[in-house]
Design a protein around this motif. Structure first.
Motif: not given
Length: 178
Positions: A28-30, A52-53, A56-57, A59, A64, A100, A105
């Protein structure tokens, strides 16, 4: 490092859901997909874990979107943090992602391609802004050809926080209610 938001011991997880051992794993990103994952965990029980990457992506939304597009179009699979999971411990794996560029994703594709799901039941769920699953289900089947894909669940990201009644009905329909 994998964060278990809540853990149920194997005995508790096995006693529910007809003895099926359940894992809910998500990227989850958001926060929308995380919210749905927590609803699934509450309704079905078992364990829950976040993908988790390593890198990180961003913000900032546009950054993104641009990075995600490049990754999806090139088939890039980002490195993810060690999951510390043994798929042999689970029978049913709920797999969640935002949609995505018409698929899951890339971090979720990394997770799926990193494990053997032979004989497992994968239950996809996705947050989106209009594309529903798009071609995610076909992509999951390609990555996990020996798994059984069960009926999935989609919800618009903006409605994710209101999805609990629909999530509970879906879990009950699957026969995976706690």
């Amino acid at each position: 490092m994998l964060t278990f938001a809540a853990m149920t011991g194997a005995t508790g997880a096995d006693a529910q859901n007809g003895g099926k051992r359940i894992l809910t794993v998500y990227f989850s990103h958001s926060g929308n997909t995380r919210a749905v994952a927590e609803m699934i965990h509450e309704a079905a029980g078992g364990d829950i874990a976040r993908i988790e990457t390593v890198k990180p992506y961003p913000t900032e939304y546009r950054e993104v979107v641009d990075r995600a597009r490049k990754e999806v179009e090139s088939g890039f699979r980002p490195e993810i943090k060690d999951m510390l999971l043994d798929m042999d411990d689970y029978d049913v794996i709920f797999v969640g992602s935002p949609c995505w560029w018409y698929t899951m994703a890339p971090a979720v594709a990394t997770f799926l391609s990193s494990h053997d799901f032979k004989g497992k039941k994968i239950v996809p769920f996705m947050t989106h802004e209009g594309s529903r699953f798009a071609h995610t289900l076909d992509d999951m089947r390609k990555i996990c050809p020996d798994a059984e894909l069960l009926e999935g669940f989609t919800v618009r990201g903006g409605k994710a926080l209101e999805a609990d009644p629909d999530v509970r009905k879906w879990i009950e329909r699957l026969g995976l209610k706690r």
